[in-house]
Design an enzyme around this catalytic site. Structure first.
Site: not given
Ligand SMILES: C=C(O[C@H]1C=CC=C(C(=O)O)[C@@H]1O)C(=O)O
Length: 393
Positions: A141, A195
């Site tokens: 990932k 988060e």
């Molecule tokens: C890296 C980000 O989100 C992260 C946090 C929640 C969901 C995310 C996603 O679904 O990709 C990302 O991992 C951002 O908002 O810039």
């Protein structure tokens, strides 16, 4: 011994948000709001911070507090401050939210996306190629981000952005953290993150990682359908599972008990749905500083990828900008080690009339480049709305 002043608690979050001024530190969360002003000491590393903080007392005898920001790059200097004055207040409530201040970026402004939206889709394809390379198949990932550089005709009103963010997302973690500046003008990282990287109180530790996203829909029925589709998507669940696994692995050595739910749930912000897992534990040593736990967890695969080193190298190869303090963490810790650190997403780095917004997403081998681009566009909306700026891509 330097003394930190602990001001009388504010009765409302509105009062603390109104008191916020550039160079202060502000963090709102469900456990309360914290405003730090002035600087008894400023350091660039977590070990140094523990040392400095242990020598600070307060005028009330309460635990002294340090606040600040950690950058994405673990080797880059952090910006950690022991404030002169700390003032706490309640958590934001929808009814108590400050009134909107509409024009944080008045007048004409121009927007430059970095990279160009089409190039972000190409970057996603490049990440997929790296993940599906049969010669080096270990990359699972990668989180890829893009930046939107806004330039206004006068300095952005950071306090107004903060007030608008608290109002739009009272259940999120709204933050404003002072950053090292290239000149005399203050530079601030401002955002509303959904988060929680880590919160620690006594022996109790909590992390609430997010990964897997869908934009909100204005129609309530379709909005719920978006959430249901997110919860049942194999791709989004796999992207989420990588993060939960890494967070649990990083916390386990510090814990005598760790509860990791098997199923994720959905959480919302004003603009996005996310898959989330609330991980809770009991620390072996109740004096473990929350800042040390933040360092042990950072960067999770929610912001970097997996395995960390391979994902970090892929980001360095693909992204055409320095993330700085985006996808790092902001938070506070006190002399007892208690504190809270949130992941710095849905944020902007504001310096005078320059506002750099950031948004990213987790890329998996089966990601769709156009959907990933659309996800970043949706994530920009949190800050664009707070800035009063209308920008579609
Ligand atoms: C890296 C980000 O989100 C992260 C946090 C929640 C969901 C995310 C996603 O679904 O990709 C990302 O991992 C951002 O908002 O810039």
């Amino acid at each position: 011994m330097p003394r930190q002043r602990v001001a009388a608690p504010a009765p409302t979050v509105t009062e603390l948000v109104a008191a916020y001024q550039p160079r202060d530190f502000l963090l709102t969360s469900a456990s309360g709001t914290l405003l730090g002003s002035g600087a008894l000491a400023t350091v660039t590393g977590i070990d140094e911070l523990a040392d400095v903080l242990s020598r600070v007392g307060t005028d009330t005898g309460q635990a002294a507090v340090a606040v600040g920001a950690l950058p994405f790059d673990r080797d880059a200097p952090a910006h950690l401050v022991v404030p002169e004055t700390v003032r706490r207040g309640p958590a934001p409530e929808p009814a108590a939210a400050p009134a909107p201040r509409r024009s944080p970026l008045p007048g004409a402004w121009k927007a430059v996306p970095v990279p160009d939206p089409a190039d972000h889709a190409t970057a996603v394809k490049r990440a997929i190629t790296l993940m599906t390379d049969p010669v080096a198949p270990e990359l699972r990932k990668v989180v890829l981000a893009r930046c939107l550089k806004l330039t206004g005709t006068c300095a952005a009103d950071v306090a107004a952005v903060v007030a608008n963010l608290v109002r739009a997302d009272p259940v999120g973690f709204t933050f404003a953290a002072d950053l090292p500046s290239r000149d005399a003008a203050p530079r601030t990282l401002v955002g509303a993150s959904p988060e929680l990287l880590v919160a620690k109180h006594g022996r109790s530790v909590v992390s609430h990682p997010l990964a897997g996203s869908a934009p909100r829909h204005p129609d309530p029925v379709q909005d719920r359908e978006q959430a249901a589709a997110l919860l049942s998507s194999a791709k989004e669940r796999a992207e989420h599972a990588v993060v939960v696994e890494a967070v649990a692995e990083a916390l386990r050595p510090y814990c005598r008990r760790l509860d990791v739910p098997e199923e994720p749930w959905t959480v919302t912000t004003a603009t996005m749905w996310h898959l989330a897992t609330r991980i809770t534990g009991e620390l072996r040593d109740p004096h473990t500083p929350s800042s040390l736990l933040a360092r042990a967890l950072h960067p999770t695969p929610a912001v970097c990828g997996s395995p960390t080193d391979r994902a970090y190298a892929a980001i360095a190869e693909i992204e055409p900008f320095d993330r700085g303090f985006y996808t790092g963490a902001v938070g506070y810790t006190d002399t007892a080690g208690d504190g809270e650190w949130v992941v710095t997403i849905r944020c902007a780095d504001i310096h005078g009339s320059t506002v750099d917004l950031f948004a990213g997403g987790g890329i998996m081998p089966d990601s769709d480049p156009e959907a990933e681009l659309a996800e970043t566009t949706a994530k920009f909306r949190t800050l664009l709305r707070a800035l009063g700026v209308d920008q579609t891509r």
